[in-house]
Design a protein around this motif. Structure first.
Motif, PDB file in Angstrom:
ATOM      1  N   VAL A   4      32.319  -4.962 -63.883  1.00 63.09           N
ATOM      2  CA  VAL A   4      31.794  -4.307 -65.069  1.00 63.09           C
ATOM      3  C   VAL A   4      32.437  -4.932 -66.295  1.00 63.09           C
ATOM      4  O   VAL A   4      33.658  -4.965 -66.409  1.00 63.09           O
ATOM      5  N   THR A   5      31.634  -5.443 -67.213  1.00 64.99           N
ATOM      6  CA  THR A   5      32.146  -6.064 -68.425  1.00 64.99           C
ATOM      7  C   THR A   5      31.620  -5.326 -69.628  1.00 64.99           C
ATOM      8  O   THR A   5      30.673  -4.553 -69.543  1.00 64.99           O
ATOM      9  N   GLY A   6      32.259  -5.541 -70.794  1.00 63.50           N
ATOM     10  CA  GLY A   6      31.838  -4.788 -71.965  1.00 63.50           C
ATOM     11  C   GLY A   6      32.191  -5.460 -73.262  1.00 63.50           C
ATOM     12  O   GLY A   6      31.696  -6.528 -73.574  1.00 63.50           O
ATOM     13  N   LEU A 341      34.401  -1.965 -54.321  1.00 63.45           N
ATOM     14  CA  LEU A 341      35.489  -1.988 -55.296  1.00 63.45           C
ATOM     15  C   LEU A 341      34.902  -2.295 -56.668  1.00 63.45           C
ATOM     16  O   LEU A 341      34.269  -3.335 -56.860  1.00 63.45           O
ATOM     17  N   GLN A 342      35.096  -1.383 -57.618  1.00 58.67           N
ATOM     18  CA  GLN A 342      34.601  -1.587 -58.979  1.00 58.67           C
ATOM     19  C   GLN A 342      35.757  -1.946 -59.897  1.00 58.67           C
ATOM     20  O   GLN A 342      36.738  -1.212 -60.002  1.00 58.67           O
ATOM     21  N   ILE A 343      35.637  -3.085 -60.569  1.00 61.56           N
ATOM     22  CA  ILE A 343      36.675  -3.575 -61.472  1.00 61.56           C
ATOM     23  C   ILE A 343      36.089  -3.648 -62.876  1.00 61.56           C
ATOM     24  O   ILE A 343      35.072  -4.297 -63.093  1.00 61.56           O
ATOM     25  N   THR A 344      36.726  -2.971 -63.814  1.00 64.24           N
ATOM     26  CA  THR A 344      36.293  -2.999 -65.204  1.00 64.24           C
ATOM     27  C   THR A 344      37.256  -3.855 -66.008  1.00 64.24           C
ATOM     28  O   THR A 344      38.466  -3.676 -65.923  1.00 64.24           O
ATOM     29  N   GLU A 373      27.676  -5.488 -64.396  1.00 65.93           N
ATOM     30  CA  GLU A 373      27.083  -4.540 -65.324  1.00 65.93           C
ATOM     31  C   GLU A 373      27.848  -4.522 -66.634  1.00 65.93           C
ATOM     32  O   GLU A 373      29.022  -4.899 -66.695  1.00 65.93           O
ATOM     33  N   ASP A 374      27.174  -4.059 -67.679  1.00 68.56           N
ATOM     34  CA  ASP A 374      27.770  -3.943 -69.008  1.00 68.56           C
ATOM     35  C   ASP A 374      28.511  -2.602 -69.111  1.00 68.56           C
ATOM     36  O   ASP A 374      27.909  -1.541 -68.946  1.00 68.56           O
ATOM     37  N   ALA A 377      27.189  -0.130 -71.698  1.00 66.19           N
ATOM     38  CA  ALA A 377      25.984   0.594 -71.335  1.00 66.19           C
ATOM     39  C   ALA A 377      26.291   1.777 -70.404  1.00 66.19           C
ATOM     40  O   ALA A 377      25.579   2.767 -70.391  1.00 66.19           O
ATOM     41  N   LYS A 378      27.393   1.662 -69.631  1.00 60.01           N
ATOM     42  CA  LYS A 378      27.767   2.744 -68.720  1.00 60.01           C
ATOM     43  C   LYS A 378      28.581   3.836 -69.394  1.00 60.01           C
ATOM     44  O   LYS A 378      28.730   4.923 -68.879  1.00 60.01           O
ATOM     45  N   ALA A 379      29.152   3.506 -70.578  1.00 61.11           N
ATOM     46  CA  ALA A 379      30.009   4.478 -71.259  1.00 61.11           C
ATOM     47  C   ALA A 379      29.186   5.667 -71.740  1.00 61.11           C
ATOM     48  O   ALA A 379      28.040   5.503 -72.180  1.00 61.11           O
ATOM     49  N   PRO A 380      29.758   6.873 -71.698  1.00 59.69           N
ATOM     50  CA  PRO A 380      29.022   8.056 -72.143  1.00 59.69           C
ATOM     51  C   PRO A 380      28.831   8.063 -73.648  1.00 59.69           C
ATOM     52  O   PRO A 380      29.600   7.484 -74.381  1.00 59.69           O
TER      53      PRO A 380
END
Length: 380
Positions: A4-6, A341-344, A373-374, A377-380
Motif C-alpha cells: 500500500v503506497t500513498g 501480509l499488508q505493508i504500508t 493500492e493507494d 484512497a484507503k484512508a477514511p
C-alpha cells in the motif's frame, strides 16, 4: 503481500550512536527532534515500543516531512535476541552484541537519505575538575598520536586540584569505531555528526565545586572551555571520517527530558527558564544560556532546520540500482486467514513498482505481490 503506497516520501533520517550508550542515546535524540514537530506519527512492529517516528514541521513546508529511525530500535532486534543482550560480559558475548549493532547500522544506512552519528558528551563533561586515569585506548584516536607507541592523543589541563587528564577519543566506543569502518566500506548516505550535551544536575555540580574547592568563576571558565573542546573534537571527527566539508552539529538536552512527562514539563517551563547548555544556570553565565522568545530551544531548532534543508541523498549504490523498493512506514498487518501480509509505506528507487514482480522481505523471504493500492484512497 499487499503493498500500500500513498503520500510523497518524507526525508528518511537515521540515528546511530557511536558512544557506549547506544539505545538510550538514539531514542533521546529521536524524541528530542520529534518534540519540536507540529505533528507526529509513530510506528513499528511493537506498538508499545515505536521505533519509527514521522514528523511534520510546518515551518519548512514541503521540506518539513521527516521519518526518523533508530538503528537499535528498527534493525538491531533482527540480529540480537534477549539472550544475547542479557548474556555475561565475556569477550565472545560482547563481540556478538557488537556484530548485531554493526549489522543494524548497515541496514539503516541502506534506507536513509541522511544518517546522524551521535556522540554523547555527558561523561567527559562530568570529568571537569577530576582526575581520570588513562588505562589505554578504548575507542579510536582522532588527530594523530603523541608518541611512538601509538597511544591516543590526550589533553592535559591544570586545575585547582592538580592535573586533570582526560581522553576525548573515548567518546567513540570500540563498537562505534567498528560501525564507522563498516558503514564507510558499504557506502554512506549524507552523514551528520552530532554532539549531544546534557545538563548536569545542580547536586552533581555542587559536589564538583566542593571537590574542586574553587570559585564559581573558575567553574564557569572550566565548563565553557570543556564545551569548546568537545565541539572542536566532534568537528575534527567529522572531517577525519567523512572528509572536508562534512557537517557537524550539537544539541543541548534540557533536564528531565525523556522522563515521564518530561517533554511536557520542558515545554511548559521554557517560557520563564533559560535554555541550558551542558551546565546549569548556576555554572554557566546567563549570557551563555538564556534563550530568546523566538526559540525556546535554539539547538533543537537549528538541528531541525539542518535536517530539513541540508542537501541529502542515499548511497549511490542504492539510489542508482534500477529496481524499486518500499520503505515500510505506516504499519505491518498480517491476516492469518488468507495468509496475506499488508505493508504500508513509501515506494522509492529509479524504476516503478510492478505488481507482477516478486518482492523480497528482509529476514522473511521472497513472495508474489497480490496487489498494490493507494494508501490515500484507503484512508477514511
Amino acid at each position: 503481500p499487499t503493498l500500500v503506497t500513498g503520500a510523497p516520501v518524507p526525508r528518511v533520517v537515521g540515528i546511530i550512536s557511536l558512544s557506549e550508550n547506544e539505545m538510550e542515546l538514539e531514542e533521546t535524540v529521536q524524541n528530542f527532534v520529534a518534540s519540536g514537530a507540529d505533528g507526529t506519527q509513530k510506528g513499528g512492529v511493537d506498538a508499545a515500543l515505536p521505533s519509527c517516528v514521522t514528523a511534520k514541521f510546518a515551518t519548512h513546508k514541503r521540506d518539513g516531512n521527516l521519518t526518523v529511525l533508530t538503528s537499535s530500535g528498527c534493525f538491531r532486534p533482527q540480529y540480537a535476541s534477549k539472550e544475547i543482550d542479557d548474556a555475561s560480559a565475556s569477550d565472545e558475548n560482547e563481540g556478538r552484541r557488537q556484530d548485531a549493532s554493526i549489522n543494524a547500522a548497515l541496514d539503516l544506512c541502506r534506507v536513509c537519505d541522511l544518517v546522524i552519528f551521535a556522540v554523547d558528551g555527558t561523561d567527559p563533561a562530568k570529568a571537569i575538575g577530576s582526575t581520570i586515569i588513562d588505562n589505554g585506548p578504548t575507542g579510536m584516536s582522532i588527530g594523530g598520536t603523541d608518541d611512538a607507541n601509538d597511544a591516543p592523543s590526550v589533553t592535559t589541563h591544570t586545575t585547582a586540584s592538580g592535573a586533570n587528564k582526560f581522553d576525548l577519543d573515548d567518546l567513540v566506543s570500540q563498537r562505534g569505531d567498528r560501525i564507522l569502518a563498516a558503514c564507510k566500506a558499504q557506502g554512506l548516505p549524507t552523514p551528520l555528526t552530532l554532539l549531544v550535551n546534557r545538563e548536569a544536575s545542580e547536586e552533581e555540580e555542587e559536589e564538583e565545586m566542593m571537590s574542586l574547592a574553587t570559585t564559581l568563576k573558575t567553574a564557569r571558565r572550566h565548563a565553557l572551555r570543556r564545551r569548546n573542546e568537545l565541539k572542536r573534537y566532534v568537528s575534527r571527527l567529522a572531517t577525519t571520517e567523512f572528509g572536508e566539508g562534512a557537517r557537524a552539529a550539537e544539541i543541548d538536552i534540557p533536564p528531565h527530558f525523556g522522563e515521564e512527562d518530561g517533554a511536557l514539563m520542558m515545554e511548559e517551563d521554557d517560557a520563564d527558564k533559560p535554555t541550558f547548555l551542558t551546565k546549569s544556570k548556576k555554572i554557566l553565565p546567563d549570557a551563555a544560556t538564556t534563550s530568546t522568545a523566538a526559540s525556546l530551544i535554539p539547538t533543537r531548532t537549528a538541528l531541525i532546520r539542518t535536517l530539513c534543508t541540508i542537501s541529502a541523498a542515499p548511497p549511490k549504490w542504492v539510489s542508482e540500482v534500477p529496481r524499486p523498493y518500499l520503505l515500510a512506514d505506516g504499519g505491518v498487518e498480517y491476516n492469518p486467514a488468507d495468509r496475506t501480509l499488508q505493508i504500508t509505506g513509501y515506494t522509492r528507487g529509479m524504476a516503478p513498482l510492478n505488481a507482477h514482480n516478486l518482492v523480497h522481505i528482509p529476514n522473511v523471504g521472497t513472495y508474489a505481490v497480490k496487489a498494490v493500492e493507494d494508501a490515500n484512497a484507503k484512508a477514511p
